[in-house]
Structures are given as structure tokens and as C-alpha cells.
Write a protein that holds these residues in place. Structure first.
Motif, PDB file in Angstrom:
ATOM      1  N   GLU A  33       0.835  -1.239   0.044  1.00 36.88           N
ATOM      2  CA  GLU A  33       0.015  -0.017   0.000  1.00 36.88           C
ATOM      3  C   GLU A  33       0.954   1.326   0.148  1.00 36.88           C
ATOM      4  O   GLU A  33       0.462   2.344  -0.522  1.00 36.88           O
ATOM      5  CB  GLU A  33      -0.985  -0.061   1.396  1.00 36.88           C
ATOM      6  CG  GLU A  33      -1.962   1.179   0.973  1.00 36.88           C
ATOM      7  CD  GLU A  33      -3.057   0.560   0.062  1.00 36.88           C
ATOM      8  OE1 GLU A  33      -3.581   1.557  -0.612  1.00 36.88           O
ATOM      9  OE2 GLU A  33      -3.289  -0.467  -0.240  1.00 36.88           O
ATOM     10  N   VAL A  34       1.917   1.247   0.837  1.00 37.31           N
ATOM     11  CA  VAL A  34       2.875   2.397   0.699  1.00 37.31           C
ATOM     12  C   VAL A  34       3.606   2.629  -0.580  1.00 37.31           C
ATOM     13  O   VAL A  34       3.758   3.690  -1.043  1.00 37.31           O
ATOM     14  CB  VAL A  34       3.936   2.101   1.852  1.00 37.31           C
ATOM     15  CG1 VAL A  34       4.949   3.217   1.655  1.00 37.31           C
ATOM     16  CG2 VAL A  34       3.228   1.992   3.003  1.00 37.31           C
ATOM     17  N   ALA A  35       3.927   1.389  -1.266  1.00 39.54           N
ATOM     18  CA  ALA A  35       4.764   1.563  -2.435  1.00 39.54           C
ATOM     19  C   ALA A  35       3.623   2.050  -3.568  1.00 39.54           C
ATOM     20  O   ALA A  35       3.933   3.140  -4.343  1.00 39.54           O
ATOM     21  CB  ALA A  35       5.375   0.139  -2.868  1.00 39.54           C
ATOM     22  N   ALA A  36       2.499   1.563  -3.721  1.00 40.27           N
ATOM     23  CA  ALA A  36       1.487   2.081  -4.413  1.00 40.27           C
ATOM     24  C   ALA A  36       1.136   3.420  -4.274  1.00 40.27           C
ATOM     25  O   ALA A  36       0.877   4.121  -5.225  1.00 40.27           O
ATOM     26  CB  ALA A  36       0.258   1.004  -4.597  1.00 40.27           C
ATOM     27  N   THR A  37       0.961   3.962  -3.204  1.00 33.72           N
ATOM     28  CA  THR A  37       0.764   5.340  -2.830  1.00 33.72           C
ATOM     29  C   THR A  37       2.037   6.307  -3.582  1.00 33.72           C
ATOM     30  O   THR A  37       1.465   7.175  -4.269  1.00 33.72           O
ATOM     31  CB  THR A  37       0.541   5.690  -1.388  1.00 33.72           C
ATOM     32  OG1 THR A  37      -0.588   4.794  -0.863  1.00 33.72           O
ATOM     33  CG2 THR A  37       0.164   6.963  -0.851  1.00 33.72           C
ATOM     34  N   LEU A  38       3.046   6.012  -3.182  1.00 37.62           N
ATOM     35  CA  LEU A  38       4.171   6.692  -3.535  1.00 37.62           C
ATOM     36  C   LEU A  38       4.184   6.596  -5.075  1.00 37.62           C
ATOM     37  O   LEU A  38       4.454   7.716  -5.981  1.00 37.62           O
ATOM     38  CB  LEU A  38       5.287   6.260  -3.118  1.00 37.62           C
ATOM     39  CG  LEU A  38       5.453   6.401  -1.450  1.00 37.62           C
ATOM     40  CD1 LEU A  38       7.008   5.814  -1.097  1.00 37.62           C
ATOM     41  CD2 LEU A  38       5.506   7.842  -0.999  1.00 37.62           C
ATOM     42  N   LEU A  39       3.752   5.460  -5.794  1.00 35.34           N
ATOM     43  CA  LEU A  39       4.018   5.399  -7.278  1.00 35.34           C
ATOM     44  C   LEU A  39       2.991   6.225  -7.790  1.00 35.34           C
ATOM     45  O   LEU A  39       2.917   6.963  -8.700  1.00 35.34           O
ATOM     46  CB  LEU A  39       3.771   4.149  -7.745  1.00 35.34           C
ATOM     47  CG  LEU A  39       3.840   3.757  -9.125  1.00 35.34           C
ATOM     48  CD1 LEU A  39       5.119   4.318  -9.804  1.00 35.34           C
ATOM     49  CD2 LEU A  39       3.650   2.168  -9.583  1.00 35.34           C
ATOM     50  N   ARG A  40       1.565   6.196  -7.342  1.00 33.05           N
ATOM     51  CA  ARG A  40       0.627   7.011  -7.637  1.00 33.05           C
ATOM     52  C   ARG A  40       0.878   8.477  -7.657  1.00 33.05           C
ATOM     53  O   ARG A  40       0.450   9.177  -8.559  1.00 33.05           O
ATOM     54  CB  ARG A  40      -0.578   6.663  -7.010  1.00 33.05           C
ATOM     55  CG  ARG A  40      -1.227   5.237  -7.223  1.00 33.05           C
ATOM     56  CD  ARG A  40      -1.491   5.212  -8.586  1.00 33.05           C
ATOM     57  NE  ARG A  40      -2.435   3.929  -8.810  1.00 33.05           N
ATOM     58  CZ  ARG A  40      -2.343   3.117  -9.972  1.00 33.05           C
ATOM     59  NH1 ARG A  40      -1.679   3.762 -10.941  1.00 33.05           N
ATOM     60  NH2 ARG A  40      -3.112   2.107 -10.125  1.00 33.05           N
ATOM     61  N   ILE A  41       1.537   8.959  -6.735  1.00 31.46           N
ATOM     62  CA  ILE A  41       1.738  10.314  -6.432  1.00 31.46           C
ATOM     63  C   ILE A  41       2.585  10.805  -7.320  1.00 31.46           C
ATOM     64  O   ILE A  41       2.568  11.834  -8.215  1.00 31.46           O
ATOM     65  CB  ILE A  41       2.436  10.566  -5.005  1.00 31.46           C
ATOM     66  CG1 ILE A  41       1.430  10.667  -3.943  1.00 31.46           C
ATOM     67  CG2 ILE A  41       2.969  11.932  -4.962  1.00 31.46           C
ATOM     68  CD1 ILE A  41       1.744  10.666  -2.538  1.00 31.46           C
ATOM     69  N   VAL A  42       3.660  10.140  -7.631  1.00 33.54           N
ATOM     70  CA  VAL A  42       4.625  10.197  -8.988  1.00 33.54           C
ATOM     71  C   VAL A  42       4.025  10.319 -10.266  1.00 33.54           C
ATOM     72  O   VAL A  42       4.298  11.322 -11.137  1.00 33.54           O
ATOM     73  CB  VAL A  42       5.913   9.369  -9.035  1.00 33.54           C
ATOM     74  CG1 VAL A  42       6.710   9.272 -10.071  1.00 33.54           C
ATOM     75  CG2 VAL A  42       6.814   9.382  -7.780  1.00 33.54           C
ATOM     76  N   GLN A  43       3.215   9.406 -10.604  1.00 32.65           N
ATOM     77  CA  GLN A  43       2.431   9.303 -11.829  1.00 32.65           C
ATOM     78  C   GLN A  43       1.521  10.774 -11.921  1.00 32.65           C
ATOM     79  O   GLN A  43       1.330  11.200 -13.164  1.00 32.65           O
ATOM     80  CB  GLN A  43       1.606   8.303 -11.761  1.00 32.65           C
ATOM     81  CG  GLN A  43       2.405   6.933 -12.114  1.00 32.65           C
ATOM     82  CD  GLN A  43       1.536   5.827 -12.162  1.00 32.65           C
ATOM     83  OE1 GLN A  43       0.395   5.659 -11.512  1.00 32.65           O
ATOM     84  NE2 GLN A  43       1.791   4.732 -12.557  1.00 32.65           N
ATOM     85  N   GLU A  44       0.721  11.146 -10.797  1.00 31.38           N
ATOM     86  CA  GLU A  44      -0.056  12.120 -10.654  1.00 31.38           C
ATOM     87  C   GLU A  44       0.819  13.369 -11.067  1.00 31.38           C
ATOM     88  O   GLU A  44       0.611  14.356 -11.670  1.00 31.38           O
ATOM     89  CB  GLU A  44      -1.025  12.425  -9.648  1.00 31.38           C
ATOM     90  CG  GLU A  44      -1.707  13.484  -9.779  1.00 31.38           C
ATOM     91  CD  GLU A  44      -2.840  13.169 -10.834  1.00 31.38           C
ATOM     92  OE1 GLU A  44      -3.601  14.311 -11.191  1.00 31.38           O
ATOM     93  OE2 GLU A  44      -3.215  12.114 -11.100  1.00 31.38           O
ATOM     94  N   ALA A  45       1.873  13.442 -10.368  1.00 32.05           N
ATOM     95  CA  ALA A  45       2.787  14.686 -10.403  1.00 32.05           C
ATOM     96  C   ALA A  45       3.266  14.805 -11.557  1.00 32.05           C
ATOM     97  O   ALA A  45       3.460  16.076 -12.336  1.00 32.05           O
ATOM     98  CB  ALA A  45       3.892  14.722  -9.291  1.00 32.05           C
ATOM     99  N   LEU A  46       3.770  13.772 -12.477  1.00 34.81           N
ATOM    100  CA  LEU A  46       4.258  13.792 -13.853  1.00 34.81           C
ATOM    101  C   LEU A  46       3.090  14.340 -14.753  1.00 34.81           C
ATOM    102  O   LEU A  46       3.550  15.028 -15.725  1.00 34.81           O
ATOM    103  CB  LEU A  46       4.939  12.350 -14.114  1.00 34.81           C
ATOM    104  CG  LEU A  46       6.266  12.135 -13.281  1.00 34.81           C
ATOM    105  CD1 LEU A  46       6.839  10.711 -13.858  1.00 34.81           C
ATOM    106  CD2 LEU A  46       7.377  13.259 -13.659  1.00 34.81           C
TER     107      LEU A  46
END
Length: 421
Positions: free
Chosen positions: A321-334
Motif C-alpha cells: 500500500e505504501v509503494a502503490a501510494t508513492l507510485l501514484r503520487i509520482v504518476q499524478e505529479a508527472l
């Protein structure tokens, strides 16, 4: 109590139990060896009778004594009677023969376990009187020389026993304090373990709630993307095809048909991207650093913007859940950077710092005023509010620093929860 303490306590108990028997035996052997064969029979009969009485007393006390587990025998009224009778027998035997002072010395061994505290010093003094009398030449004392020897011997015997008794009491008090401290530490450790267990349970519950909220979040995101991309694309295709149907000019029809085809291809690409982003496929076979490396590289190739990923610290296998959250934040920021920033360079840094993970995304784009950004509802978009909500659901935080013309910096801080937690 440790095994060593139990063994020491058991040996002391054996010494207190069998010590008087041994001292009485030593006194009997030495008295017989030093006795005058021409002594009056009455003296012999009296001595043997008293020895028998002393032996009977020891056997009786041995069978009726009361023990406190881990602390020896408990002072009691019967213990006081036993001590007094034994002292009287030892005193008379020492009067008959000084070597029976060995039996009188048994009073030094167990005064603290047979006499109440207020009588212990008196008991030790009485035993010292008997022993000092024997050391001074035997009872009764006769002449000034014996009295001159008796007084310093009495002071030495009683003083030494008083010091030993005082030190023993201090050691017992320290032992009790250590036992109480250990007990308190055990209670504290149990309470701490319970708190840790409760914290782990709460953390697990938080992750479950974050997962459930993430599912709802993804549904809203997918609905928003369908509305903003695929639905608008289909509306555009319909409009273009409507022109094709209604125009008699073949050139105009061909032009609008080409536009409809381009919109269809674009909408198909958006649909595939939305389905791909429905679940973090990038994390199925890779860890978070590898997934971020590929995500940043693919984004850079797609947009033509120079994009770099940096890893600091020792990477650890994070909870899904932590890894998925950070990945989603990067995708949204990009995604935001591609749509709004018009940046020429983007940098993503993942830092492992002991008990937390920090994710930084920086660009040199146009920037904006964070205070001037209108607050959008959670259901209406997945920009800064969405990223902040993702971080907060796993007990993290998101900060934004930006100024018009000076680029943007996002920083997400979340707890480091390992995969096996």
C-alpha cells in the motif's frame, strides 16, 4: 527468582537445617575427647541427658518449621521458644564443658529466621555470652583474669555478629528492592508489548482502510478520466462524423474523417492508459525504486522532457500500500507537469531515512501560486488534493513549494512500513 538464586537459597536452608546437628556433634566429640575420666557420674549423666534433649529439640524443630518460599524460615512465636530453649541447653552444656560452645554458636546462624526483629540483637548477645565464656576459659568465670578476658571477647563476639546482622539486613533489603524493580520492569515490558501490539493492529487497520479508500479513489479517478478524455473524444468524433455526413464536399468530408480518426486513436490511447493505471502494474514484478525508474524514463521519452530519478539511502521492500501510494503520487505529479508546467527538466528523488520514506518531485516549469489554486472536490479531480489525500491515508503528508516562473517542488513523507509488517 533465577536458578542461581534458588540454588543459593536452598544451600542456605540446608546449612540452617543441618548446621546445629553438626555443631552439636563437634561439641560432643571434643567434650568426650577432653573429658576427665574420673569426673563424677552425675556430671556425665547430666551432659548426656542434655545432649539428648538438644537432639530431640532439633528433630522437633526440623519437623515443624515453616518456610517462606525464596526467603527462608519466618520468625514466629514457636521460633522464639526454640531459640530460647536451645540457648539454655547450650549454656548449661557449655557450663559442663567449654567445647559445647560450638553448639551455642548455632545462635549466630538463624537468629534472623527464628526471632522477631526486636529480639534478634538480644538473642545474638545471649549466644555471644556463652561463646565468650567458653573462650575465656569456661564457665563459671573464676578470677579477675577470666573476667578481663571475658569482657573483650564478649564485645568482639557480639560486635562482630551485630555488624554481620546489619550487613545481612541491608543485603536483604537490597534484594527486596531488586525484586520489586524487576517486577515493575516486567509489568512495564508487558504494558509496552501490549502497546506495540495495539499500535501494530491500528497500523494494519489503517492500511486496510487506505486500501479500501484507494479502491474508491481509483474509481473516481477513472470516472474523471473517462469524462475528461474518452467521453470528450467520443463527442468530438461524433461531431466530425456529423460534418462528414452533412457535407457534399469530398475534400471537407475527407478532412473531417481524418480528424475523427485521429480523435479515435487518441481516445483509444487514453482508454488504454486509464486501464493501465487502474492498478499499479509496475509493482507486480519490481520494487518501488525500479518501478519509479521505469515510470520516469517512459514519461521522459513520451514527453521529450529531461527526467531523472535518484535513489538515496538503503532501499527496503515496502508494504504494497505504501509503494502503490508513492507510485501514484509520482504518476499524478508527472501528469500535472506534462499538462501545466511546460518544464524542460524534472527530477524525482526517493529517500529511505530510517523510519520514513521521502519522495521529492521537482521541475523548472512555469510554477504557480499554491494559495491561488482553487480547492477542488475529491470527486472532481486528482491534482494536489488527490495526492495529499493519498499521503494522509497512510499517515503521511504532502507539502508543495512553488512560485510563478520558479518551478514547483512536491515532497511526500510517509512512514516506512516494511512488506512483512
Amino acid at each position: 527468582m533465577t536458578a542461581v538464586d534458588s540454588r543459593i537459597d536452598r544451600r542456605w536452608d540446608q546449612l540452617h537445617t543441618w548446621g546445629p546437628y553438626g555443631l552439636l556433634g563437634v561439641g560432643v566429640v571434643l567434650a568426650v575427647a577432653s573429658a576427665d575420666p574420673h569426673a563424677a557420674p552425675v556430671k556425665w549423666y547430666s551432659a548426656w541427658s542434655l545432649v539428648g534433649a538438644a537432639l530431640a529439640l532439633q528433630l522437633c524443630w526440623h519437623g515443624t518449621r515453616v518456610r517462606r518460599p525464596g526467603r527462608g524460615r519466618a520468625p514466629s512465636r514457636s521460633g522464639t521458644v526454640y531459640y530460647a530453649v536451645r540457648w539454655a541447653l547450650a549454656f548449661v552444656l557449655t557450663w559442663l564443658n567449654p567445647f559445647f560452645a560450638f553448639y551455642a554458636a548455632a545462635g549466630y546462624m538463624d537468629a534472623d529466621e527464628t526471632l522477631p526483629p526486636r529480639w534478634q540483637r538480644i538473642g545474638l548477645l545471649a549466644s555471644a555470652v556463652t561463646v565468650a565464656g567458653a573462650q575465656a576459659g569456661g564457665l563459671p568465670l573464676a578470677g579477675a583474669v577470666q573476667w578481663l578476658l571475658f569482657i573483650p571477647l564478649l564485645v568482639a563476639n557480639s560486635g562482630l555478629q551485630m555488624v554481620v546482622a546489619h550487613l545481612d539486613e541491608q543485603e536483604r533489603r537490597r534484594a527486596r528492592e531488586r525484586t520489586e524493580t524487576i517486577t515493575e520492569l516486567e509489568r512495564t515490558n508487558v504494558a509496552l508489548q501490549q502497546a506495540l501490539d495495539e499500535n501494530a493492529a491500528l497500523h494494519a487497520q489503517l492500511l486496510v482502510q487506505a486500501r479500501e479508500a484507494g479502491v474508491a479513489d481509483e474509481r473516481r479517478r477513472l470516472a474523471a478520466e473517462i469524462h475528461d478524455t474518452i467521453a470528450q473524444g467520443l463527442a468530438g468524433i461524433i461531431a466530425q462524423l456529423q460534418v462528414v455526413i452533412n457535407t457534399p464536399d469530398p475534400g471537407t468530408a475527407t478532412d473531417h474523417a481524418g480528424r475523427a480518426l485521429a480523435l479515435a486513436r487518441h481516445s483509444l490511447g487514453e482508454a488504454r492508459r486509464s486501464v493501465h493505471n487502474l492498478a499499479p502494474v509496475a509493482l507486480e514484478h519490481d520494487g518501488l525504486p525500479e518501478a519509479l525508474t521505469k515510470t520516469v524514463a517512459e514519461w521522459g521519452e513520451h514527453t521529450g522532457v529531461r527526467a531523472e530519478f535518484t535513489l538515496t539511502g538503503t532501499a527496503e521492500h515496502l508494504h504494497g500500500e505504501v509503494a502503490a501510494t508513492l507510485l501514484r503520487i509520482v504518476q499524478e505529479a508527472l501528469s500535472n507537469a506534462a499538462r501545466h508546467a511546460r518544464a524542460s527538466r524534472v527530477g524525482v528523488t526517493l529517500s529511505y531515512l530510517g523510519d520514513e520514506v521521502i519522495l521529492d518531485i521537482r521541475d523548472d516549469g512555469t510554477g504557480f501560486d499554491p494559495l491561488a489554486v482553487p480547492v477542488r472536490s475529491r470527486a472532481g479531480g486528482f491534482g494536489l488534493d488527490g495526492m495529499r489525500a493519498r499521503a494522509e491515508r497512510i499517515a503521511g503528508s504532502l507539502t508543495v513549494e512553488s512560485e510563478p516562473g520558479l518551478g514547483t517542488a512536491l515532497s511526500a513523507r510517509v512512514p516506512l512500513v516494511r512488506h512483512d509488517s
